[in-house]
Design a protein around this motif. Structure first.
Motif, PDB file in Angstrom:
ATOM      1  N   MET A   1      71.305  -1.294  63.392  1.00  0.00           N
ATOM      2  CA  MET A   1      69.865  -1.904  62.790  1.00  0.00           C
ATOM      3  C   MET A   1      69.658  -3.516  63.092  1.00  0.00           C
ATOM      4  O   MET A   1      70.598  -4.201  62.611  1.00  0.00           O
ATOM      5  N   ARG A   2      68.495  -3.816  63.571  1.00  0.00           N
ATOM      6  CA  ARG A   2      68.405  -5.352  63.742  1.00  0.00           C
ATOM      7  C   ARG A   2      68.074  -6.280  62.487  1.00  0.00           C
ATOM      8  O   ARG A   2      67.480  -5.441  61.551  1.00  0.00           O
ATOM      9  N   VAL A   3      68.743  -7.095  62.389  1.00  0.00           N
ATOM     10  CA  VAL A   3      68.465  -8.145  61.311  1.00  0.00           C
ATOM     11  C   VAL A   3      67.337  -8.802  61.164  1.00  0.00           C
ATOM     12  O   VAL A   3      67.028  -9.468  62.244  1.00  0.00           O
ATOM     13  N   PRO A   4      66.336  -8.795  60.211  1.00  0.00           N
ATOM     14  CA  PRO A   4      65.256  -9.619  59.957  1.00  0.00           C
ATOM     15  C   PRO A   4      65.537 -11.234  60.049  1.00  0.00           C
ATOM     16  O   PRO A   4      66.643 -11.221  59.213  1.00  0.00           O
ATOM     17  N   THR A   5      65.003 -12.066  61.080  1.00  0.00           N
ATOM     18  CA  THR A   5      65.481 -13.228  60.987  1.00  0.00           C
ATOM     19  C   THR A   5      64.184 -14.182  60.909  1.00  0.00           C
ATOM     20  O   THR A   5      63.302 -13.996  61.707  1.00  0.00           O
ATOM     21  N   ASN A   6      64.452 -15.137  60.585  1.00  0.00           N
ATOM     22  CA  ASN A   6      63.379 -16.299  60.446  1.00  0.00           C
ATOM     23  C   ASN A   6      63.929 -17.754  60.632  1.00  0.00           C
ATOM     24  O   ASN A   6      65.130 -18.038  60.270  1.00  0.00           O
ATOM     25  N   ILE A   7      63.179 -18.306  61.462  1.00  0.00           N
ATOM     26  CA  ILE A   7      63.694 -20.052  61.705  1.00  0.00           C
ATOM     27  C   ILE A   7      62.757 -20.663  60.621  1.00  0.00           C
ATOM     28  O   ILE A   7      61.468 -20.271  60.941  1.00  0.00           O
ATOM     29  N   ILE A   8      63.369 -21.373  60.039  1.00  0.00           N
ATOM     30  CA  ILE A   8      62.460 -22.369  59.343  1.00  0.00           C
ATOM     31  C   ILE A   8      62.625 -23.781  59.668  1.00  0.00           C
ATOM     32  O   ILE A   8      63.887 -24.252  59.595  1.00  0.00           O
ATOM     33  N   THR A   9      61.781 -24.517  60.359  1.00  0.00           N
ATOM     34  CA  THR A   9      61.666 -25.680  61.092  1.00  0.00           C
ATOM     35  C   THR A   9      60.675 -26.606  60.416  1.00  0.00           C
ATOM     36  O   THR A   9      60.017 -26.616  59.699  1.00  0.00           O
ATOM     37  N   GLY A  10      60.946 -27.887  60.939  1.00  0.00           N
ATOM     38  CA  GLY A  10      60.189 -29.004  60.520  1.00  0.00           C
ATOM     39  C   GLY A  10      61.118 -30.415  60.776  1.00  0.00           C
ATOM     40  O   GLY A  10      62.296 -30.213  60.774  1.00  0.00           O
ATOM     41  N   PHE A  11      60.540 -31.584  60.619  1.00  0.00           N
ATOM     42  CA  PHE A  11      60.875 -32.721  60.772  1.00  0.00           C
ATOM     43  C   PHE A  11      61.886 -33.212  59.758  1.00  0.00           C
ATOM     44  O   PHE A  11      61.946 -32.733  58.732  1.00  0.00           O
ATOM     45  N   LEU A  12      62.527 -34.244  60.015  1.00  0.00           N
ATOM     46  CA  LEU A  12      63.216 -34.775  58.807  1.00  0.00           C
ATOM     47  C   LEU A  12      62.362 -35.229  57.494  1.00  0.00           C
ATOM     48  O   LEU A  12      61.432 -35.802  57.684  1.00  0.00           O
ATOM     49  N   GLY A  13      62.809 -34.875  56.340  1.00  0.00           N
ATOM     50  CA  GLY A  13      62.313 -35.034  55.340  1.00  0.00           C
ATOM     51  C   GLY A  13      61.091 -34.050  54.812  1.00  0.00           C
ATOM     52  O   GLY A  13      60.240 -34.458  53.807  1.00  0.00           O
ATOM     53  N   THR A  14      60.951 -33.231  55.572  1.00  0.00           N
ATOM     54  CA  THR A  14      59.638 -32.113  55.113  1.00  0.00           C
ATOM     55  C   THR A  14      60.040 -30.989  54.100  1.00  0.00           C
ATOM     56  O   THR A  14      59.052 -30.463  53.446  1.00  0.00           O
ATOM     57  N   GLY A  15      61.246 -30.888  53.812  1.00  0.00           N
ATOM     58  CA  GLY A  15      61.780 -30.169  52.732  1.00  0.00           C
ATOM     59  C   GLY A  15      62.065 -28.781  52.913  1.00  0.00           C
ATOM     60  O   GLY A  15      61.853 -27.808  52.105  1.00  0.00           O
TER      61      GLY A  15
END
Length: 324
Positions: A1-15
């Protein structure tokens, strides 16, 4: 079973870290999540901040984890997948190369193991009017690969910043799947299950080179030493990080004052103080403090700026306000 995966990205200081901490607090109790954290600095602060939340954390400090032919990233992902998590979240460094991270996660190597869902990009709406950010290729790339855009820190924005964010979202081609203005990085956990746009991540990926240190496992504090320090540089930014022994305690009020006075673009730390263990987060001159339940923890502090700062002077000040 494949694992649900997310990238959470953003520049420095975006939280990004705050957003992930909020998601971990809301995750279903019966699920085990894994988080891969990549940081520009050498110390590894974000993983320490997430330790309290019960997720399996793995860090790749010391610069963009897609460098060195993606080996550090691939090794870390494989190790996390071996734990059979119910979800994997990848947080690239704010100075990382977003297309390379996406290309790795969608490569044949992980095709049978990762079900990549929507990439969520965080942005401070105020930065969309600042040439310093708009002219930065990584800033633009991170937003370009994002299927969902979260305008964070809306409580610190002017009406003009919100209008700029709305205009920017409207002008995107191809259009974003979803956008939302939030504060404190809080967005619906259901967004993680959104499907990503079906686009090839491999196109228009430029080769890149770095000055930053060779990536290696996070270093530890040697025996009989109360502190170690490491520096890094690359992409026009400089970082300096310290690890202090668990026996070192900082005066809380003095530490808060020192961190408030640092003019760097980014300051993060998890520190043992006279009031207990606290996570410190400094962005845009604002110091955020969160109490942590860690015990016997080695304090860590990381400072990042586009200018080379007087690290020796800062270290001397930190020693003066501690039990060293």
């Amino acid at each position: 079973m494949r694992v649900p995966t997310n990238i959470i990205t953003g520049f420095l200081g975006t939280g990004k870290t705050t957003a992930i901490l909020n998601l971990l607090k809301e995750k279903p109790e019966n699920e085990n999540w894994a988080v891969l954290v990549n940081e520009f600095g050498e110390i590894g602060i974000d993983g320490a901040m997430m330790t309290d939340q019960g997720a399996l954390i793995k860090e790749v400090p010391g610069g963009c984890m897609c460098c060195a032919a993606g080996v550090p990233m691939s090794v870390a992902i494989t190790a996390l997948l071996r734990t059979n998590p119910d979800r994997l979240i990848v947080e690239p460094t704010g100075l990382g190369h977003a297309h390379k991270v996406l290309a790795t996660l969608t490569s044949a190597q992980f095709a049978d193991y990762i079900d990549l869902r929507a990439t969520i990009g965080l942005v401070d709406p105020r930065n969309l009017s600042n040439p310093k950010y708009l002219e930065n290729q990584n800033f633009n790339d991170q937003l370009a690969i994002s299927d969902i855009i979260i305008g964070n820190k809306v409580d610190q924005c002017h009406v003009s910043d919100i209008d700029t964010f709305s205009d920017w979202v409207t002008d995107q081609n191809p259009p974003k799947m979803f956008s939302q203005l939030v504060k404190q990085g809080r967005f619906p956990i259901e967004l993680l299950d959104s499907h990503r746009r079906d686009e090839s991540p491999s196109g228009n990926i430029e080769e890149h080179h770095h000055e930053h240190a060779e990536q290696e496992p996070q270093f530890q504090l040697p025996p009989n030493q109360q502190l170690v320090r490491k520096e890094n540089k690359g992409q026009g930014y400089f970082s300096c990080g310290w690890i202090f022994g668990a026996e070192v305690v900082f005066n809380f009020d003095d530490l808060f004052s020192v961190l408030s006075d640092i003019t760097a673009e980014r300051v993060k730390g998890v520190m043992n103080t006279t009031n207990g263990c606290y996570a410190f987060n400094v962005s845009n001159g604002v110091v955020s403090v969160n109490e942590m339940s860690l015990d016997g923890f080695e304090s860590r502090l990381e400072v990042i700026d586009s200018q080379l700062l007087p690290w020796d002077e800062l270290e001397s000040v930190l020693k003066k306000i501690s039990s060293i």
